[in-house]
Design a protein around this motif. Structure first.
Motif, short mmCIF file in Angstrom:
data_model
loop_
_atom_site.label_atom_id
_atom_site.label_comp_id
_atom_site.label_asym_id
_atom_site.label_seq_id
_atom_site.Cartn_x
_atom_site.Cartn_y
_atom_site.Cartn_z
N TYR A 247 -6.00 -23.26 -12.73
CA TYR A 247 -6.01 -22.95 -14.16
C TYR A 247 -4.59 -22.89 -14.71
O TYR A 247 -4.31 -23.42 -15.79
CB TYR A 247 -6.74 -21.63 -14.41
N ARG B 219 -10.65 -26.16 -3.33
CA ARG B 219 -11.57 -25.30 -4.08
C ARG B 219 -13.01 -25.78 -3.91
O ARG B 219 -13.91 -24.97 -3.68
CB ARG B 219 -11.18 -25.27 -5.57
N TYR C 179 -10.93 -18.52 -2.75
CA TYR C 179 -11.48 -19.39 -3.79
C TYR C 179 -10.98 -18.95 -5.18
O TYR C 179 -10.53 -19.78 -5.97
CB TYR C 179 -13.02 -19.37 -3.76
N GLU C 180 -11.08 -17.66 -5.46
CA GLU C 180 -10.67 -17.14 -6.77
C GLU C 180 -9.18 -17.37 -7.01
O GLU C 180 -8.76 -17.71 -8.12
CB GLU C 180 -11.03 -15.66 -6.91
N HIS D 11 -11.80 -20.98 -16.35
CA HIS D 11 -11.86 -20.59 -14.95
C HIS D 11 -13.26 -20.91 -14.41
O HIS D 11 -14.21 -21.05 -15.17
CB HIS D 11 -11.61 -19.08 -14.79
N HIS D 12 -13.35 -21.00 -13.10
CA HIS D 12 -14.63 -21.28 -12.44
C HIS D 12 -14.94 -20.20 -11.40
O HIS D 12 -15.04 -20.49 -10.22
CB HIS D 12 -14.57 -22.66 -11.76
N LYS E 2 -15.95 -23.71 -2.21
CA LYS E 2 -17.13 -23.45 -3.04
C LYS E 2 -18.40 -23.87 -2.29
O LYS E 2 -19.38 -23.14 -2.28
CB LYS E 2 -17.00 -24.22 -4.35
N LYS F 89 -7.69 -28.84 -5.86
CA LYS F 89 -9.07 -28.97 -6.34
C LYS F 89 -10.02 -29.31 -5.19
O LYS F 89 -11.15 -28.80 -5.15
CB LYS F 89 -9.16 -30.03 -7.44
N ASP G 233 -8.65 -21.01 -7.79
CA ASP G 233 -9.10 -21.27 -9.15
C ASP G 233 -8.04 -20.83 -10.16
O ASP G 233 -7.76 -21.55 -11.12
CB ASP G 233 -10.44 -20.55 -9.41
#
Length: 80
Positions: free
Chosen positions: A44, A65, A36-37, A5-6, A69, A62, A40
């Motif tokens: 994932y 995201r 965002y979460e 995860h990021h 970010k 992506k 992510d």
């Protein structure tokens, strides 16, 4: 490369205080951080093979995201 995860807290450890403060004080920032979460987590799930998605759709997620970010990072840096 292992799948991971990021989360924003891992992506910007130097801005963790600004992240916490903005999430608590700025509703718009908090919604963007939540979005965002969630992105992510979706990415994932696809990359781990748990959810099927075509590559073009995954690439679009992506890009979303990365865009979020960047916006969140700019706001955190400005809040210092």
């Amino acid at each position: 490369m292992p799948l991971q995860h990021h989360p924003l807290s891992r992506e910007f450890p130097e801005l963790k205080d600004a992240l916490r403060r903005l999430i608590g004080e700025d509703g718009h920032f908090a919604r963007l951080a939540e979005e965002y979460e969630e992105l992510d987590k979706r990415i994932y799930e696809v990359e781990s093979g748990r959810v099927a998605m075509d590559e073009l759709m995954l690439a679009g997620l992506k890009m979303q995201r990365v865009s979020l970010k960047d916006e969140l990072a700019d706001r955190m840096r400005a809040a210092g």
